[in-house]
Motif scaffolding. Structure first.
Motif, mmCIF file in Angstrom:
data_model
loop_
_atom_site.group_PDB
_atom_site.id
_atom_site.type_symbol
_atom_site.label_atom_id
_atom_site.label_comp_id
_atom_site.label_asym_id
_atom_site.label_seq_id
_atom_site.Cartn_x
_atom_site.Cartn_y
_atom_site.Cartn_z
ATOM 1 N N GLN A 160 21.424 12.060 -2.324
ATOM 2 C CA GLN A 160 21.244 11.112 -1.206
ATOM 3 C C GLN A 160 20.117 10.277 -1.691
ATOM 4 O O GLN A 160 19.034 10.901 -2.278
ATOM 5 N N VAL A 161 20.002 8.995 -1.348
ATOM 6 C CA VAL A 161 18.749 8.274 -1.596
ATOM 7 C C VAL A 161 18.134 7.652 -0.277
ATOM 8 O O VAL A 161 18.932 7.272 0.514
ATOM 9 N N SER A 162 16.889 7.527 0.008
ATOM 10 C CA SER A 162 16.179 6.981 1.037
ATOM 11 C C SER A 162 15.084 6.354 0.618
ATOM 12 O O SER A 162 14.289 6.983 -0.012
ATOM 13 N N ALA A 166 0.864 -1.332 0.003
ATOM 14 C CA ALA A 166 -0.031 0.106 -0.110
ATOM 15 C C ALA A 166 1.012 1.285 -0.054
ATOM 16 O O ALA A 166 0.349 2.190 -0.317
ATOM 17 N N LEU A 167 2.079 0.871 0.571
ATOM 18 C CA LEU A 167 2.924 2.342 0.649
ATOM 19 C C LEU A 167 4.356 2.058 0.373
ATOM 20 O O LEU A 167 4.884 1.224 1.159
ATOM 21 N N ALA A 168 4.939 2.879 -0.620
ATOM 22 C CA ALA A 168 6.381 2.613 -0.512
ATOM 23 C C ALA A 168 6.904 3.695 -1.652
ATOM 24 O O ALA A 168 6.264 4.356 -2.253
ATOM 25 N N GLY A 169 8.171 3.878 -1.386
ATOM 26 C CA GLY A 169 8.641 4.984 -2.455
ATOM 27 C C GLY A 169 10.210 5.269 -2.194
ATOM 28 O O GLY A 169 10.801 4.600 -1.459
ATOM 29 N N LEU A 170 10.530 5.734 -3.428
ATOM 30 C CA LEU A 170 12.217 6.109 -3.577
ATOM 31 C C LEU A 170 12.118 7.509 -3.798
ATOM 32 O O LEU A 170 11.405 8.086 -4.589
ATOM 33 N N PHE A 171 12.874 8.305 -2.930
ATOM 34 C CA PHE A 171 13.315 9.622 -3.246
ATOM 35 C C PHE A 171 14.697 9.980 -3.592
ATOM 36 O O PHE A 171 15.723 9.328 -2.865
ATOM 37 N N GLY A 227 7.596 17.616 -1.239
ATOM 38 C CA GLY A 227 6.193 17.775 -1.385
ATOM 39 C C GLY A 227 5.407 18.531 -0.421
ATOM 40 O O GLY A 227 3.995 18.152 -0.380
ATOM 41 N N ILE A 228 6.184 19.163 0.538
ATOM 42 C CA ILE A 228 5.318 19.982 1.592
ATOM 43 C C ILE A 228 5.333 21.268 0.801
ATOM 44 O O ILE A 228 6.048 21.981 0.234
ATOM 45 N N SER A 229 4.038 22.123 1.182
ATOM 46 C CA SER A 229 4.083 23.299 1.034
ATOM 47 C C SER A 229 5.229 24.303 1.543
ATOM 48 O O SER A 229 4.991 24.562 2.860
ATOM 49 N N ALA A 230 5.973 24.782 0.804
ATOM 50 C CA ALA A 230 7.005 25.685 1.500
ATOM 51 C C ALA A 230 6.591 26.955 2.124
ATOM 52 O O ALA A 230 6.705 27.340 3.176
ATOM 53 N N PRO A 231 5.455 27.522 1.415
ATOM 54 C CA PRO A 231 4.805 28.949 2.117
ATOM 55 C C PRO A 231 3.976 28.602 3.143
ATOM 56 O O PRO A 231 4.033 29.250 4.298
ATOM 57 N N ASP A 232 3.536 27.433 3.462
ATOM 58 C CA ASP A 232 3.028 26.841 4.875
ATOM 59 C C ASP A 232 3.777 26.850 5.676
ATOM 60 O O ASP A 232 3.661 27.015 6.914
ATOM 61 N N LEU A 248 3.082 20.026 10.158
ATOM 62 C CA LEU A 248 2.241 20.086 8.794
ATOM 63 C C LEU A 248 2.071 18.737 8.156
ATOM 64 O O LEU A 248 1.153 18.326 7.478
ATOM 65 N N ALA A 249 3.373 18.074 7.828
ATOM 66 C CA ALA A 249 3.108 16.853 7.072
ATOM 67 C C ALA A 249 2.588 15.761 7.813
ATOM 68 O O ALA A 249 1.847 14.850 7.373
ATOM 69 N N GLN A 250 2.887 15.430 9.113
ATOM 70 C CA GLN A 250 2.306 14.208 9.753
ATOM 71 C C GLN A 250 2.805 13.017 9.419
ATOM 72 O O GLN A 250 3.301 12.264 10.512
ATOM 73 N N ASP A 251 3.010 12.573 8.139
ATOM 74 C CA ASP A 251 3.649 11.485 7.874
ATOM 75 C C ASP A 251 5.151 11.228 7.931
ATOM 76 O O ASP A 251 5.806 12.144 7.189
ATOM 77 N N GLN A 252 5.681 10.552 8.807
ATOM 78 C CA GLN A 252 7.291 10.487 8.648
ATOM 79 C C GLN A 252 7.761 9.960 7.501
ATOM 80 O O GLN A 252 8.982 10.486 6.991
ATOM 81 N N GLY A 253 7.065 9.544 6.525
ATOM 82 C CA GLY A 253 7.670 9.220 5.232
ATOM 83 C C GLY A 253 7.902 10.625 4.510
ATOM 84 O O GLY A 253 8.481 10.513 3.477
ATOM 85 N N VAL A 254 7.133 11.555 4.832
ATOM 86 C CA VAL A 254 7.234 12.721 4.142
ATOM 87 C C VAL A 254 8.425 13.720 4.980
ATOM 88 O O VAL A 254 9.100 14.534 4.212
ATOM 89 N N TRP A 255 7.837 13.824 6.324
ATOM 90 C CA TRP A 255 8.816 14.786 6.871
ATOM 91 C C TRP A 255 10.303 14.342 7.243
ATOM 92 O O TRP A 255 11.028 15.158 7.520
ATOM 93 N N PHE A 256 10.396 13.091 7.498
ATOM 94 C CA PHE A 256 11.821 12.763 7.719
ATOM 95 C C PHE A 256 12.756 13.154 6.631
ATOM 96 O O PHE A 256 13.940 13.616 6.641
ATOM 97 N N PRO A 257 12.164 12.866 5.432
ATOM 98 C CA PRO A 257 13.086 13.483 4.170
ATOM 99 C C PRO A 257 13.539 15.010 4.051
ATOM 100 O O PRO A 257 14.774 15.341 4.089
#
Length: 268
Positions: A39-41, A25-30, A162-167, A126-135
């Motif tokens: 850097q890759v995580s 259901a959830l995976a990704g590579l950035f 993918g976080i809103s920089a202005p926010d 703002l991000a809540q999800d560690q898969g978003v805010w940790f990167p």
């Protein structure tokens, strides 16, 4: 070919490639490439077989040892066993309230650190999800200690993940950022026993750092605390593993006096 020089006025030279692949259901590579360093995580699928291990990371945005740990050992841990970790990052460290007990005004590495702490706290909020805010935190700690420009660093890192920089900016530069900073300070002050230095980790409610070994054993403690089937990478963090001692040496080859690799409470 010789790399193109950054244009004048650019705070941070940004190159960014992102690709995502679904796994369960959830995976990704950035892939982040900021200031010429790629850097890759991996963002792991959540293991639903057992509760994830609660890990709290107390840090401050301009402590060089927090930045080092975040961009090396913590990144490696999240890449390898992140799907069994419920990570909380508390960007406060050795902050102090003002003498009147009002809002946070004193940070160990000066006013820029107070600002950086607020940006990190706001991005997490703002991000809540560690898969978003940790990167984002990884990117911020990779670049902010050099740039000292929290707004520009945040803008670059927010766009990457993918976080809103202005926010994030509105939060960090306004009353919400001050309130979050106070919450981070209160949470740090409530530690029992209190932290002695940063980086400082708590795993499942227990301190995971010592003055002799620092916080290097955190991945091992996470694997040890997990009640489900441990990821294969946990074997790397077992004391019986031949590479365990090597893995606990500094990621940047700075083995030696532990006191030289932490920001201690009460020090300048």
């Amino acid at each position: 070919p010789k790399p193109e020089e950054p244009t004048q006025g650019d705070g941070i030279r940004e190159e960014m490639m992102m690709s995502f692949a679904m796994k369960s259901a959830l995976a990704g590579l950035f892939v982040l490439s900021v200031t010429g360093v790629s850097q890759v995580s991996s963002l792991h699928s959540i293991n639903v077989a057992a509760a994830r291990v609660k890990v709290e990371f107390y840090m401050e945005s301009l402590c060089p040892y927090c930045a080092d740990f975040t961009t090396t050992k913590l990144k490696d841990m999240m890449d390898e066993i992140g799907d069994i970790v419920e990570l909380s990052i508390i960007p406060s460290g050795n902050m102090k309230p003002d003498s009147e007990g009002g809002p946070v005004t004193q940070c160990q590495h000066g006013p820029d650190e107070c600002v950086g702490n607020r940006y990190e706290a706001c991005a997490i909020h703002l991000a809540q999800d560690q898969g978003v805010w940790f990167p984002y935190i990884y990117c911020f700690e990779e670049n902010f200690p050099t740039s000292r420009d929290a707004k520009q660093t945040s803008s670059t890192c927010a766009k990457c993940v993918g976080i809103s920089a202005p926010d994030v900016e509105t939060c960090a530069e306004g009353p919400e950022g001050v309130e979050l900073a106070q919450q981070m300070l209160d949470k740090t002050a409530a530690l029992d026993p209190p932290h002695k230095f940063v980086p400082w980790f708590v795993v499942e409610g227990k301190p995971a750092c010592t003055e002799t070994a620092g916080c290097d054993s955190v991945p091992h403690l996470v694997c040890q605390a997990y009640k489900g089937t441990a990821p294969a990478a946990c074997s790397k963090y077992s004391p019986s593993s031949p590479g365990f001692a090597l893995g606990l040496s500094s990621s940047k080859g700075q083995a030696g006096n532990r006191a030289a690799r932490v920001c201690s409470v009460g020090s300048d």
